[in-house]
Design an enzyme around this catalytic site. Sequence first.
Site, PDB file in Angstrom:
ATOM      1  N   ASP A  65       0.840  -1.197   0.000  1.00  0.00           N
ATOM      2  CA  ASP A  65       0.000   0.000   0.000  1.00  0.00           C
ATOM      3  C   ASP A  65       0.881   1.255   0.000  1.00  0.00           C
ATOM      4  O   ASP A  65       0.645   2.208  -0.755  1.00  0.00           O
ATOM      5  CB  ASP A  65      -0.903  -0.016   1.235  1.00  0.00           C
ATOM      6  CG  ASP A  65      -2.125   0.885   1.096  1.00  0.00           C
ATOM      7  OD1 ASP A  65      -2.472   1.282  -0.039  1.00  0.00           O
ATOM      8  OD2 ASP A  65      -2.752   1.171   2.130  1.00  0.00           O
TER       9      ASP A  65
ATOM     10  N   HIS B 298      -4.386   2.707  -7.209  1.00  0.00           N
ATOM     11  CA  HIS B 298      -5.555   2.343  -6.404  1.00  0.00           C
ATOM     12  C   HIS B 298      -6.789   2.093  -7.268  1.00  0.00           C
ATOM     13  O   HIS B 298      -7.648   1.272  -6.917  1.00  0.00           O
ATOM     14  CB  HIS B 298      -5.838   3.420  -5.355  1.00  0.00           C
ATOM     15  CG  HIS B 298      -5.099   3.189  -4.065  1.00  0.00           C
ATOM     16  ND1 HIS B 298      -3.761   3.495  -3.917  1.00  0.00           N
ATOM     17  CD2 HIS B 298      -5.502   2.656  -2.879  1.00  0.00           C
ATOM     18  CE1 HIS B 298      -3.370   3.158  -2.692  1.00  0.00           C
ATOM     19  NE2 HIS B 298      -4.404   2.649  -2.047  1.00  0.00           N
TER      20      HIS B 298
ATOM     21  N   HIS C 261      -6.450  -1.398  -8.426  1.00  0.00           N
ATOM     22  CA  HIS C 261      -6.857  -2.258  -7.302  1.00  0.00           C
ATOM     23  C   HIS C 261      -8.364  -2.428  -7.276  1.00  0.00           C
ATOM     24  O   HIS C 261      -8.887  -3.540  -7.151  1.00  0.00           O
ATOM     25  CB  HIS C 261      -6.397  -1.662  -5.976  1.00  0.00           C
ATOM     26  CG  HIS C 261      -7.116  -2.223  -4.781  1.00  0.00           C
ATOM     27  ND1 HIS C 261      -8.363  -1.759  -4.382  1.00  0.00           N
ATOM     28  CD2 HIS C 261      -6.801  -3.226  -3.922  1.00  0.00           C
ATOM     29  CE1 HIS C 261      -8.777  -2.447  -3.339  1.00  0.00           C
ATOM     30  NE2 HIS C 261      -7.846  -3.335  -3.028  1.00  0.00           N
TER      31      HIS C 261
ATOM     32  N   HIS D 196      -5.522  -5.795   0.522  1.00  0.00           N
ATOM     33  CA  HIS D 196      -5.559  -4.527  -0.200  1.00  0.00           C
ATOM     34  C   HIS D 196      -4.174  -4.145  -0.730  1.00  0.00           C
ATOM     35  O   HIS D 196      -4.001  -3.872  -1.923  1.00  0.00           O
ATOM     36  CB  HIS D 196      -6.082  -3.437   0.750  1.00  0.00           C
ATOM     37  CG  HIS D 196      -5.972  -2.051   0.217  1.00  0.00           C
ATOM     38  ND1 HIS D 196      -6.906  -1.502  -0.625  1.00  0.00           N
ATOM     39  CD2 HIS D 196      -5.025  -1.076   0.423  1.00  0.00           C
ATOM     40  CE1 HIS D 196      -6.551  -0.258  -0.931  1.00  0.00           C
ATOM     41  NE2 HIS D 196      -5.420   0.017  -0.302  1.00  0.00           N
TER      42      HIS D 196
END
Length: 376
Positions: A169, A264, A267, A281
């Site tokens: 992340d 992101h 993702h 995540h």
Amino acid sequence: MRKAFISPSKYVQGEDELLNLGYFVKTFGQSALLIAHPEDVKRVKAKLDETEKKYGIKFVESNFGGECSRQEIARLTEVAKANNCDCTIGLGGGKAIDTAKCVAKGHALIICPTIAATDAPTSHSAVLYTPEGAFDDYAYFNQNPSVVLVDTTVIANAPTRFLVSGMGDALSTYFEARATRNAYANVNAGLPCGFREGFCGPAKGTNTAFALATLCYETLLADGLKAKHACDANQVTPAFENIIEANSLLSGLGFESGGLAAAHAVHDGLTILEGTHKYFHGEKVAFGTLVQLVLENAPNEELNQVLEFCYSIGLPICLADIGVDHLTDKELYEVAEKACIPEESVHSMPFPISVNSVAAAIKTADLVGSAFKASK
């Protein structure tokens, strides 16, 4: 140009810091609603009992149900009122932390992460789910947590995979902030407050946020592998402390005030693939970072540096690493379409974005990552 930078009022990390939790509770009053999964409470019960006794405060346990849903938030809000709680504590992983944010609504909030898997602890945002666990909405509040208290001893005794996911992340932070900066795009620091109510006004990122995002990446490269080894041994070392700070504080401030971009968004697109559901995540964001680098035609030196880092600590670098052994053209375009919906952060890239270009970058990044693994 309007710029914004937001952050928690106080960030403290160190060994056995939970023993000081009572001190911070006492700055608000005598009692705190403790929102935590029973298993997380059990892990740190001795420290909670000790700090409760030392500072003469009271923890009101909440029997948190495990889901950050509107129903659970409403129930816990009533528990806090019935017990006249002076502050709210979110202790544990992301859902306990987000639920505490929603109950506190930006006021008298203490966050105590027990893992370092994401950069959520410092932020003013939360993700809402249905009671069944499906995505519901995002919530934003008028300020960040009052205190973020990180007990590194607790995190060192959590599974290493959480720490590595946190590094995934954090890995995206610099690259997304750089893209946002180059595009003069808006950042999360200017987002709405509340459950889609009110508006703070759009804002660009600050030089400060970009500097923190840059330091985040530099710290990962310098200390990431050493921190992983320390966590494997359940030990707190200087490198481990540095990576906790990178995962939690540098990445948290970097993403919120520096901006999100393609990593992101990719993702979010990948979440439609069933094979990815068992992956964290940060693991999916790491692959999304590679996709972003392909999308912006990053120099080979930079791409190889990111590939080498991910490979060294065990982060995914191809689709097979996140449970996708086969991807049809139809599935590929569905992922790209989801990543490109109008409200997604992919549009913070400094050039026009299309579903075709994102699909091409996903497929290419997968081949690049697979070839890199094969060469090892």
